[in-house]
Design a protein around this motif. Structure first.
Motif, short mmCIF file in Angstrom:
data_model
loop_
_atom_site.label_atom_id
_atom_site.label_comp_id
_atom_site.label_asym_id
_atom_site.label_seq_id
_atom_site.Cartn_x
_atom_site.Cartn_y
_atom_site.Cartn_z
N ARG A 100 30.61 53.40 32.72
CA ARG A 100 31.72 53.60 33.66
C ARG A 100 32.85 52.58 33.49
O ARG A 100 34.02 52.93 33.54
N ILE A 101 32.48 51.33 33.27
CA ILE A 101 33.52 50.29 33.16
C ILE A 101 34.32 50.48 31.87
O ILE A 101 35.54 50.32 31.86
N ARG A 102 33.64 50.88 30.82
CA ARG A 102 34.37 51.10 29.55
C ARG A 102 35.33 52.28 29.69
O ARG A 102 36.42 52.28 29.14
N LEU A 103 34.89 53.29 30.44
CA LEU A 103 35.77 54.44 30.67
C LEU A 103 37.02 53.99 31.43
O LEU A 103 38.15 54.38 31.09
N MET A 104 36.80 53.15 32.44
CA MET A 104 37.91 52.65 33.24
C MET A 104 38.87 51.82 32.38
O MET A 104 40.09 51.99 32.46
N VAL A 105 38.28 50.96 31.56
CA VAL A 105 39.12 50.08 30.71
C VAL A 105 39.91 50.91 29.69
O VAL A 105 41.08 50.64 29.44
N SER A 106 39.28 51.94 29.14
CA SER A 106 39.98 52.77 28.15
C SER A 106 41.16 53.49 28.81
O SER A 106 42.22 53.65 28.19
N LYS A 107 40.99 53.89 30.05
CA LYS A 107 42.10 54.56 30.75
C LYS A 107 43.22 53.55 31.04
O LYS A 107 44.39 53.89 30.95
N LEU A 108 42.84 52.33 31.37
CA LEU A 108 43.86 51.30 31.61
C LEU A 108 44.62 50.98 30.33
O LEU A 108 45.83 50.77 30.35
N LEU A 109 43.90 50.97 29.21
CA LEU A 109 44.56 50.73 27.92
C LEU A 109 45.58 51.82 27.62
O LEU A 109 46.70 51.56 27.19
#
Lengths: 244, 306
Positions: free
Chosen positions: A97-106
């Motif tokens: 979940r956190i990686r998904l969130m970070v990828s969206k922020l990127l």
């Protein structure tokens, strides 16, 4: 992370939101341009300076349109997984979940960067067409720097918007939230408190318009603290939330 | 037979309401397990817990012999799933949607996408955006996405929901072929009895969050096709006699003097004799069949299913 970023980009293929965001990013340069055309008609002898056009456009972008537009893009990126019911597929692949969130922020950062450069380029193009004066290397580098710093700091301020989106899973609260912030920006634009209000600080830092009453580090602490807090509560909430 | 899914005391509560209550589920390797229950019985909540989408309030989940806790990432890679309606990025084609899963799952074989689309019969829809797909096509694409990485376990939550009869038949054929040809273990939830009846090897019946029965379909059919029906002058007295003199608990008082007895088949003579000796008037005695639907309705205490 590269795969996640690739898939985030793929999801935008043919997405109407992309075009809508371009139109939104064109709003500030066009508004300023129309204002100058009007002034030119009334006071034909007074030349329009590129430096003024860039400064005023950046003011509108960072304090008004950008806050709203980037808020809506943030909501779109995070809410569409709920609206299109695709989140449960991603989480059962499984994507952390956190990686998904970070990828969206990127992706959001790249998107905002692109829109910032688009706005800047549009000011330049309209200025060349309308015959603005005073274009120099110094004006170009200073204005690009102001636009980019403003855009990057606005990006930091998207984390609370992300939290509102994740919490309510709906566009409406996010739009109300960003509208309220924009009103705050307007209300504080000429007040010394603008150096403390996190969403008006990007413009303060980008233009170096600090006030003597408060040291500059107050502004930096304020914006970094709110950004980190927004990220942290979003991460905790998103990691723990049940996906219905 | 080794167990692919095993839950122990699995519970999910929302305040005082228990959506799933102390569920002990066992799905064996290679089975098609029909997870049957009315709408709101707790099927989707259970499936979401199995897939790590929601956290259980209490209880344990074992997949492939390992606890889901701490090994979720590794275990989920061995599973394909559809949870209720399949969500897709409607601005993309079927292939582009599958590409997202392929990239994130590390499926790099170019032919994997074509193969999955061919299995579900969507390989010729190369240009059409998923937003223009019918519900049936989306469900088929959901299955293609679920099998893209050749999972060992397929979890399908109401895969025929909203489909027309032709679509239902097509999905059923697809599921059967995946079990037969690819040897997948399949958990399929449904509120439609006939669907489960036609597909499943093993059936778990869920009602109000509790697993009422877990039984093979063959056993279910055998056990519940026949019962004794008595029409007597006082059904309550008859029921008392059944319990006290024969130890029969599996019976049903249907009112108007009618009783159905689901065990002790072949002892109707003895029962009749005792009823008469105890002063009851027996006006009807028959061996009858019960449909599977009757059985389920009885099991869940009324209401409708399917």
């Amino acid at each position: 992370m590269v795969d996640l970023l690739y898939t985030e980009l793929l999801k935008l293929k043919r997405a109407k939101m992309f075009l809508v965001s371009i139109i939104g990013a064109a709003a500030a340069p066009l508004m300023i341009f129309i204002g100058y055309l009007d002034r030119k008609a009334k006071v034909p002898d007074e030349p329009v300076q590129f430096a003024d056009a860039f400064t005023e456009t950046n003011l509108y972008v960072v304090l008004l349109i950008g806050t709203l537009l980037y808020g809506v893009i943030t909501a779109y990126l995070f809410h569409r997984e709920y609206a299109e019911d695709t989140l449960k597929n991603l989480l059962t692949i499984p994507v952390p979940r956190i990686r998904l969130m970070v990828s969206k922020l990127l992706l959001l950062f790249l998107w905002m960067l692109m829109l910032t450069l688009f706005s800047w380029s549009l000011v330049l193009l309209l200025g060349l067409l309308a015959g603005y004066e005073g274009l120099s290397i110094g004006v170009v580098t200073d204005s690009i720097q102001q636009f980019l710093i403003g855009g990057a700091l606005l990006f930091l301020m998207t984390t609370p918007t992300m939290f509102v989106t994740l919490l309510f899973k709906n566009y409406v609260p996010t739009i109300i939230f960003t509208a309220a912030i924009t009103m705050g920006n307007v209300a504080l634009a000429n007040s010394e408190y603008r150096v403390l209000f996190p969403w008006s600080i990007p413009h303060v830092i980008a233009t170096g318009s600090f006030v003597s009453q408060y040291p500059a580090y107050y502004s930096y602490i304020s914006i970094i603290a709110v950004s980190l807090l927004g990220f942290a509560v979003s991460a905790i909430y998103f990691k723990r939330a049940d996906v219905g | 037979m080794s167990t692919v899914i095993k839950t122990t005391g699995l519970t999910k509560s929302y305040g005082d309401y228990k959506a799933v209550d102390s569920l002990d589920l066992n799905v064996g390797l290679g089975q098609i397990y029909g997870f049957l229950g009315q709408n709101g019985a707790g099927k989707t909540t259970t499936i979401r817990m199995l897939l790590g989408l929601i956290k259980p309030t209490s209880g344990d989940i074992e997949l492939f012999g390992d606890s889901l806790r701490g090994k979720q990432k590794e275990l989920l890679k061995r599973i394909g799933s559809i949870v209720e309606f399949s969500g897709f990025y409607e601005n993309l084609t079927a292939r582009e949607n599958l590409m997202i899963n392929a990239r994130l799952m590390g499926v790099h074989k170019a032919s994997a996408l074509s193969e999955a689309l061919e299995i579900v019969g969507l390989h010729q829809e190369t240009k059409k955006l998923v937003g223009n797909y019918s519900l049936g096509m989306k469900q088929r694409l959901g299955i293609a996405r679920a099998i893209l990485h050749h999972p060992e376990l397929l979890i399908l939550d109401e895969p025929t929901n909203g489909l027309d009869p032709v679509g239902i038949k097509e999905i059923r054929r697809l599921i059967r072929s995946l079990a037969d040809e690819r040897k997948m273990t399949i958990l399929i939830s449904s509120h439609i009895l006939s669907e489960v009846e036609q597909l499943a090897d093993q059936v778990g019946i869920l009602h109000q969050g509790r697993l009422l029965e877990e039984i093979s379909l063959a056993e279910l059919m055998k056990r519940n096709r026949t019962y004794m029906e008595f029409q007597v002058s006082n059904e309550n007295k008859a029921a008392l006699l059944l319990e006290q003199q024969f130890g029969i608990a599996d019976y049903e008082v249907r009112g108007d003097g009618s009783l159905r007895i689901y065990s002790h088949l072949g002892q109707q003579g003895n029962l009749n004799r005792v009823f008469v000796q105890e002063g009851l008037e027996v006006t009807k005695m028959a061996i009858s069949g019960e449909t599977l639907e009757d059985y389920f309705v009885r099991l869940i205490g009324g209401g409708t299913i399917g």
